[in-house]
Every structure is written in structure tokens, then in C-alpha cells.
Design a protein around this motif. Structure first.
Motif, PDB file in Angstrom:
ATOM      1  N   GLY A  10       0.810  -1.217   0.000  1.00  0.00           N
ATOM      2  CA  GLY A  10       0.000   0.000   0.000  1.00  0.00           C
ATOM      3  C   GLY A  10       0.838   1.259   0.000  1.00  0.00           C
ATOM      4  O   GLY A  10       0.528   2.235  -0.695  1.00  0.00           O
ATOM      5  N   PHE A  11       1.934   1.220   0.798  1.00  0.00           N
ATOM      6  CA  PHE A  11       2.793   2.409   0.854  1.00  0.00           C
ATOM      7  C   PHE A  11       3.454   2.682  -0.493  1.00  0.00           C
ATOM      8  O   PHE A  11       3.471   3.811  -0.980  1.00  0.00           O
ATOM      9  CB  PHE A  11       3.848   2.225   1.939  1.00  0.00           C
ATOM     10  N   PHE A  12       4.004   1.631  -1.108  1.00  0.00           N
ATOM     11  CA  PHE A  12       4.651   1.833  -2.397  1.00  0.00           C
ATOM     12  C   PHE A  12       3.632   2.187  -3.481  1.00  0.00           C
ATOM     13  O   PHE A  12       3.944   2.943  -4.406  1.00  0.00           O
ATOM     14  CB  PHE A  12       5.448   0.583  -2.787  1.00  0.00           C
ATOM     15  N   ALA A  13       2.419   1.648  -3.376  1.00  0.00           N
ATOM     16  CA  ALA A  13       1.374   2.050  -4.327  1.00  0.00           C
ATOM     17  C   ALA A  13       1.042   3.530  -4.173  1.00  0.00           C
ATOM     18  O   ALA A  13       0.828   4.249  -5.161  1.00  0.00           O
ATOM     19  CB  ALA A  13       0.129   1.193  -4.122  1.00  0.00           C
ATOM     20  N   PHE A  14       0.999   4.001  -2.911  1.00  0.00           N
ATOM     21  CA  PHE A  14       0.766   5.432  -2.677  1.00  0.00           C
ATOM     22  C   PHE A  14       1.881   6.281  -3.280  1.00  0.00           C
ATOM     23  O   PHE A  14       1.634   7.325  -3.902  1.00  0.00           O
ATOM     24  CB  PHE A  14       0.646   5.697  -1.176  1.00  0.00           C
ATOM     25  N   LEU A  15       3.146   5.838  -3.108  1.00  0.00           N
ATOM     26  CA  LEU A  15       4.251   6.592  -3.681  1.00  0.00           C
ATOM     27  C   LEU A  15       4.173   6.628  -5.201  1.00  0.00           C
ATOM     28  O   LEU A  15       4.398   7.666  -5.833  1.00  0.00           O
ATOM     29  CB  LEU A  15       5.582   5.976  -3.246  1.00  0.00           C
ATOM     30  N   VAL A  16       3.833   5.483  -5.804  1.00  0.00           N
ATOM     31  CA  VAL A  16       3.740   5.442  -7.263  1.00  0.00           C
ATOM     32  C   VAL A  16       2.608   6.338  -7.761  1.00  0.00           C
ATOM     33  O   VAL A  16       2.761   7.096  -8.732  1.00  0.00           O
ATOM     34  CB  VAL A  16       3.554   3.993  -7.739  1.00  0.00           C
ATOM     35  N   MET A  17       1.463   6.275  -7.090  1.00  0.00           N
ATOM     36  CA  MET A  17       0.343   7.117  -7.504  1.00  0.00           C
ATOM     37  C   MET A  17       0.660   8.593  -7.301  1.00  0.00           C
ATOM     38  O   MET A  17       0.300   9.441  -8.124  1.00  0.00           O
ATOM     39  CB  MET A  17      -0.917   6.734  -6.722  1.00  0.00           C
ATOM     40  N   ARG A  18       1.344   8.887  -6.185  1.00  0.00           N
ATOM     41  CA  ARG A  18       1.699  10.290  -5.935  1.00  0.00           C
ATOM     42  C   ARG A  18       2.679  10.812  -6.981  1.00  0.00           C
ATOM     43  O   ARG A  18       2.588  11.953  -7.437  1.00  0.00           O
ATOM     44  CB  ARG A  18       2.304  10.421  -4.540  1.00  0.00           C
ATOM     45  N   ALA A  19       3.626   9.947  -7.369  1.00  0.00           N
ATOM     46  CA  ALA A  19       4.593  10.373  -8.378  1.00  0.00           C
ATOM     47  C   ALA A  19       3.971  10.487  -9.762  1.00  0.00           C
ATOM     48  O   ALA A  19       4.367  11.336 -10.564  1.00  0.00           O
ATOM     49  CB  ALA A  19       5.772   9.402  -8.412  1.00  0.00           C
ATOM     50  N   SER A  20       2.991   9.621 -10.051  1.00  0.00           N
ATOM     51  CA  SER A  20       2.368   9.652 -11.376  1.00  0.00           C
ATOM     52  C   SER A  20       1.260  10.688 -11.493  1.00  0.00           C
ATOM     53  O   SER A  20       0.878  11.054 -12.597  1.00  0.00           O
ATOM     54  CB  SER A  20       1.802   8.270 -11.714  1.00  0.00           C
ATOM     55  N   THR A  21       0.728  11.177 -10.365  1.00  0.00           N
ATOM     56  CA  THR A  21      -0.332  12.179 -10.418  1.00  0.00           C
ATOM     57  C   THR A  21       0.255  13.517 -10.862  1.00  0.00           C
ATOM     58  O   THR A  21       1.241  13.982 -10.295  1.00  0.00           O
ATOM     59  CB  THR A  21      -0.999  12.344  -9.041  1.00  0.00           C
ATOM     60  N   VAL A 421      11.528  13.198   3.663  1.00  0.00           N
ATOM     61  CA  VAL A 421      10.744  12.354   4.574  1.00  0.00           C
ATOM     62  C   VAL A 421      10.322  11.061   3.892  1.00  0.00           C
ATOM     63  O   VAL A 421      10.391   9.963   4.478  1.00  0.00           O
ATOM     64  CB  VAL A 421       9.526  13.146   5.089  1.00  0.00           C
ATOM     65  N   THR A 422       9.902  11.169   2.655  1.00  0.00           N
ATOM     66  CA  THR A 422       9.508   9.959   1.917  1.00  0.00           C
ATOM     67  C   THR A 422      10.683   9.006   1.751  1.00  0.00           C
ATOM     68  O   THR A 422      10.550   7.782   1.910  1.00  0.00           O
ATOM     69  CB  THR A 422       8.956  10.360   0.548  1.00  0.00           C
ATOM     70  N   LEU A 423      11.858   9.531   1.452  1.00  0.00           N
ATOM     71  CA  LEU A 423      13.045   8.685   1.297  1.00  0.00           C
ATOM     72  C   LEU A 423      13.437   8.006   2.606  1.00  0.00           C
ATOM     73  O   LEU A 423      13.791   6.824   2.630  1.00  0.00           O
ATOM     74  CB  LEU A 423      14.200   9.531   0.766  1.00  0.00           C
ATOM     75  N   LEU A 424      13.355   8.750   3.711  1.00  0.00           N
ATOM     76  CA  LEU A 424      13.687   8.157   5.005  1.00  0.00           C
ATOM     77  C   LEU A 424      12.725   7.031   5.372  1.00  0.00           C
ATOM     78  O   LEU A 424      13.133   5.978   5.884  1.00  0.00           O
ATOM     79  CB  LEU A 424      13.685   9.238   6.091  1.00  0.00           C
ATOM     80  N   ILE A 425      11.441   7.252   5.125  1.00  0.00           N
ATOM     81  CA  ILE A 425      10.457   6.199   5.425  1.00  0.00           C
ATOM     82  C   ILE A 425      10.714   4.958   4.575  1.00  0.00           C
ATOM     83  O   ILE A 425      10.658   3.818   5.059  1.00  0.00           O
ATOM     84  CB  ILE A 425       9.034   6.738   5.215  1.00  0.00           C
ATOM     85  N   ALA A 426      11.017   5.182   3.307  1.00  0.00           N
ATOM     86  CA  ALA A 426      11.292   4.037   2.438  1.00  0.00           C
ATOM     87  C   ALA A 426      12.535   3.279   2.885  1.00  0.00           C
ATOM     88  O   ALA A 426      12.549   2.027   2.920  1.00  0.00           O
ATOM     89  CB  ALA A 426      11.450   4.522   0.991  1.00  0.00           C
ATOM     90  N   LEU A 427      13.595   3.995   3.252  1.00  0.00           N
ATOM     91  CA  LEU A 427      14.804   3.326   3.731  1.00  0.00           C
ATOM     92  C   LEU A 427      14.559   2.570   5.023  1.00  0.00           C
ATOM     93  O   LEU A 427      15.060   1.450   5.222  1.00  0.00           O
ATOM     94  CB  LEU A 427      15.919   4.355   3.924  1.00  0.00           C
ATOM     95  N   ALA A 428      13.785   3.169   5.938  1.00  0.00           N
ATOM     96  CA  ALA A 428      13.484   2.482   7.191  1.00  0.00           C
ATOM     97  C   ALA A 428      12.693   1.198   6.947  1.00  0.00           C
ATOM     98  O   ALA A 428      12.960   0.153   7.568  1.00  0.00           O
ATOM     99  CB  ALA A 428      12.721   3.421   8.122  1.00  0.00           C
TER     100      ALA A 428
END
Length: 525
Positions: A10-21, A421-428
Motif C-alpha cells: 500500500g505504501f509503495f502504491a501510494f508513492l507510485v500514484m503520488r509520483a504519477s499524479t 521524509v519519503t526517502l527516510l520512510i522508504a529506507l526504514a
């Protein structure tokens, strides 16, 4: 694991949708309901994503399509800003329209077009125009002047020059309308221009004040830029007071030069006179009878002859006619005040100390200032240059105002923070969740070795509960000692070596050790 996997997906889907929007930006703001409805219908027809903000007066579209959409909507005549322009005559049948209706439509079209033009200015959000165009009646000499009234919704406050610009814009579009007949009111109800026709003095005073201020600012900027290269940025303050002559005069003079004369015309006239008369005889009636003159001449008549010469010469004198026109805005007097900071030097302890400038430096700066402003002693100009210590410290200067390579706006900083913040969450998530899960899933399970049927364990072997045969413990070589001593030593060494081997095996194979202990417990039960 399933819950974590679902959350990760779900998190990665949110990132993909946010980047593609696509990033949305305002297409138009502060629209009327009619314009907003028409623009939304056009966007829906073109399948373009949009978003409404506020009460529907702001429309957001993808940022990369704003220019194209504005051009397309402009071709469709949108937005109309609630005003009707010359398109009122496009869909109207003029065959049955009366002159009164045509006149009303003409006024509406003029008002709408003027409102659109005024709204296109940067500082004006909305405009509403009312025109009064009197019709000239037949056989009537008096004529009423047209007038106009405008209501503006502005951003901030309009300057006097911008107000006059709106007045001249409207006056130039209407025949017979003068700028001083245009009244302007802002959205707060403040009167910006009276429009009564008798405010010419106020307009002239405003123009004079603006011209004076502009001249002072221009001189101050030039002087500060010049002194910044001499004493350093921010080390000099300049104030200029200009007194301008706002009178406009026209002088005509004629100069005659008597020494410069030429012959324009010359006239010569000559006359010859001849006259005869009687002698000493007296005049009688007989002299008047026919034939009396001949008799008189013969009897001693006298004759006279003469000539007259007249010459007239006309001279043209050189004449010079001069007409001098003096426009308003001439400089009557200038007063310039310059404050220059001193010099800061290191005293050897890392502390800057103030040192005043020399008189020679001050005189040179004064000479530069006089040359820059066009100093005139006959005009009464004054220039004062004073050296004083400034209140702010030199080491606290902000520096130049030119934007640098690393100067970011607030939007850039917010976007960078969001990306960080998004990068830190993804790395964590990858380090603390995905990595242990993958390591646990990919780690191979150890398979226990099966013990052959009928095999027995000796004192040098160790078997697990599942029949696993542990490695054989080698025996130490025996020395020549008594049997019972050697036997006891052998048993002790064997038990010690067995304990060490078991400890090592348990540390290396904790899972197998756990299985063996579990088998022992099951057997004991």
C-alpha cells in the motif's frame, strides 16, 4: 508478515500514484459562476483532469497544460468575466431590432470590452464600467459631454500614475470623453478619481510630485551604485531633494540688425515742364477770344521750361525671430546629502576597530557626487558629504541581494522536505522490515540426518531424538599407567571432551540442539 507485506504494498502504491499524479496549478481564479461552469464543461469535453477550490471560483489543472488550455479557452471567448462584449451582435437578428435596442447593445458591448481590457492589467482583479453617452438632438446647439464611472477590485493600492492610466485608457476609447470626466472607485468604497471635470489642479500636482520623486530616486540610485564601488556595498547612504520648475512658458522675440541691409527695390522718375505766358499786358476779355493767344504771343508773350528727377530706393533690414518653449520639469535646485561609513581595521586581536576616513577621501567623494548630479553653483545646488560610523556592524551584513545558486524559494524547501521524509520512510521500511523478512525467508532449513535401523550408540557417539548420529569423539592415546588410574583418567577426559563437543555443536547448531532436547523430553515422558 502478511500484514507487513500488505502495508508495504500500500505504501509503495501510494508513492507510485503520488509520483504519477500530475501537479495541479490554478488555471483561473476568482471566476464568476457562469464562467466557472462554462470552463468546467469545456474541460470535461476534452477529458482533462481538473479540481475546484473554494466556492468554485478557482479551477486547477495539470501544470504542464495551463498555457495550452488558456489559449484554447481564449479562442472560445472564455472567461468572459461576467461581461458581455461585441459578441452580443453575433447571435442577434438585427433585421427587426429598433435603434433604441441597438444603442443599448452598443453601450453594453463598450462597457464589457472596456472592463475586460482594464481587468487585463496586473494590479486589477475585476472591473465594472458604466458609460453615459448623451445623444445629440437635432436643431440643438448645446451638447452634453459623455462621462464614465468605474468600480475596481485591486490588489493592494493603485498609484496616482496607474489611476491616470485607467482614466486615459477609457477616455481614448470613447469619442468626446476627457480623462477628467472618468470617476474611479475601488472595492472598499474609496474615491480614487472624482471625475467632476474640475480636478485638473490636483492632477497637475500629482504629476509634479511623481516627476519629482522619480527624479530623486533616479539620482539616489545612481549615486549609491557609484559609491558602492568606492566605499563598499551598504557603506554609503544618499538622500536627494530636487526642486523642479513645473511652469511651462513660450517666449517669442524679434531682433533687427541695421548693419545688415540690402536694396530691396529702386524707382527713378524724371519729369520735364514747359510753360508760356503773356508779357506785361493786362488780362482782358479779348485774350479769351479765339485767336487771341496767337496775337498775344506775337505781341511779346513769355515761355518757361523745366525738368524734375525723383529716385526712390527701398532697403530690407535683417530680422531674426526666435521662439523659445520651456517645458515643465526643469531643475531649479538640487540638494544632496551623503553619509559615508569609515574604515574597519583589525587591531591584531581579531577585533575590528573603526577608523574615520581622511579629509582627502571625503573631498574626492564630494567631487564625484558633484560631477554625477551635474552640480551648478549659479543654480544654488548644495552637496554635503559627512563621514560617520554606521549603527550596524560590518560583519553582520547580509550581502548582495542577487540570487545565488543555492537560493531556494519556500515551495522548493517544502518539496525537498517532503522528498526527504519519503526517502527516510522508504529506507526504514527496507532496512528494518523487508531485509529481515527476506533474510528469514531465504535462509535454508537444516535437515537432520537419519540413524540407520538397528544401530546402537557407544560411549564415543551421541544421538539425537530423531535418530541423528553426531560425530564420533576420538579417544586419547593411553599411556603406561595402572589400569584403574588410566580408566578413571580416560572416563574423565572423555566426559570433558564430550561436554566441550556438545557445547560447540549447540552453539553452531542451535536448532538441532533444540530438536534433540525436545526428543529427550518426549522419550522421558
Amino acid at each position: 508478515m502478511a500484514t507487513v507485506a500488505v502495508l508495504m504494498l500500500g505504501f509503495f502504491a501510494f508513492l507510485v500514484m503520488r509520483a504519477s499524479t500530475p501537479s495541479l496549478a490554478p488555471l483561473y481564479s476568482e471566476l464568476s459562476i457562469e464562467d466557472s461552469s462554462a470552463i468546467v464543461a469545456e474541460l470535461q469535453a476534452q477529458n482533462i483532469p481538473y479540481e475546484l477550490r473554494g466556492t468554485g471560483d478557482t479551477i486547477l489543472v495539470p501544470r504542464d497544460q495551463i498555457t495550452t488550455l488558456r489559449m484554447q479557452l481564449a479562442g472560445e471567448g472564455l472567461p468572459t468575466r461576467g461581461q458581455v462584449g461585441y459578441e452580443i451582435f453575433d447571435d442577434q437578428n438585427t433585421l427587426g431590432a429598433t435603434s433604441f435596442v441597438q444603442g443599448i447593445n452598443n453601450v453594453r458591448a463598450l462597457e464589457g470590452e472596456l472592463a475586460r481590457t482594464i481587468t487585463s492589467l496586473a494590479r486589477i482583479q475585476a472591473a465594472r464600467v458604466h458609460l453615459v453617452l448623451p445623444e445629440r438632438e437635432l436643431f440643438r446647439r448645446e451638447r452634453k459631454d459623455p462621462s464614465a464611472s468605474i468600480v475596481l477590485t485591486v490588489r493592494g493600492e493603485l498609484t496616482a500614475g496607474e489611476i491616470r492610466a485607467v482614466q486615459h485608457l477609457v477616455a481614448s476609447a470613447i469619442e468626446g470623453l476627457t480623462p477628467n470626466r472618468v470617476a474611479i472607485v475601488d472595492g472598499a468604497g474609496r474615491l480614487l478619481a472624482a471625475g467632476t471635470g474640475d480636478d485638473r489642479n490636483g492632477v497637475i500636482a500629482g504629476e509634479a510630485a511623481e516627476l519629482t520623486l522619480a527624479h530623486e530616486n533616479r539620482l539616489r540610485t545612481r549615486l549609491e551604485d557609484m559609491l558602492a564601488n568606492v566605499v563598499g556595498p551598504g557603506r554609503a547612504r544618499v538622500e536627494v531633494t530636487a526642486e523642479l520648475d513645473m511652469n511651462r512658458s513660450t517666449t517669442t522675440s524679434e531682433i533687427f540688425d541695421p548693419e545688415s541691409q540690402v536694396v530691396r527695390s529702386s524707382q527713378l522718375r524724371e519729369e520735364a515742364n514747359s510753360a508760356t505766358g503773356p508779357g506785361s499786358q493786362q488780362v482782358s476779355v479779348a485774350d479769351e477770344l479765339p485767336g487771341a493767344s496767337e496775337n498775344a504771343t506775337a505781341d511779346g508773350a513769355t515761355s518757361e521750361q523745366g525738368s524734375t528727377t525723383e529716385e526712390v530706393t527701398n532697403y530690407e533690414i535683417s530680422r531674426t525671430t526666435e521662439t523659445a518653449v520651456t517645458e515643465a520639469g526643469g531643475i531649479k535646485r538640487l540638494s544632496v546629502a551623503v553619509v559615508v561609513d569609515g574604515v574597519y581595521a583589525d587591531n591584531g586581536n581579531g577585533v575590528s576597530t573603526y577608523q574615520p576616513r581622511s579629509n582627502e577621501d571625503i573631498e574626492r567623494i564630494a567631487t564625484l557626487v558633484r560631477s554625477a548630479i551635474g552640480y551648478s553653483e549659479t543654480r544654488g545646488d548644495t552637496v554635503e558629504v559627512i563621514n560617520m560610523q554606521f549603527a550596524e556592524r560590518r560583519d553582520l551584513e547580509v550581502g548582495t541581494s542577487e540570487p545565488g545558486l543555492l537560493d531556494f524559494t519556500r515551495d522548493d524547501l517544502v518539496r525537498f522536505a517532503e522528498m526527504a521524509v519519503t526517502l527516510l520512510i522508504a529506507l526504514a521500511l527496507v532496512l528494518f522490515i523487508m531485509r529481515p523478512l527476506l533474510k528469514r525467508v531465504l535462509a535454508p532449513e537444516p535437515q537432520p540426518l537419519a540413524l540407520p535401523p538397528g544401530a546402537e550408540l557407544g560411549h564415543n557417539h551421541m544421538a539425537g531424538a530423531n535418530g541423528e548420529l553426531l560425530p564420533e569423539i576420538p579417544e586419547e592415546p593411553r599411556d603406561k599407567t595402572p589400569a584403574w588410574v588410566a580408566n578413571a583418567r580416560s572416563m574423565g577426559e572423555t566426559q570433558l571432551q564430550t561436554l566441550k563437543t556438545v557445547g560447540t555443536l549447540v552453539e553452531e547448531n542451535p536448532k538441532q540442539a533444540a530438536l534433540i532436547v525436545r526428543g529427550w523430553l518426549n522419550d522421558a515422558a
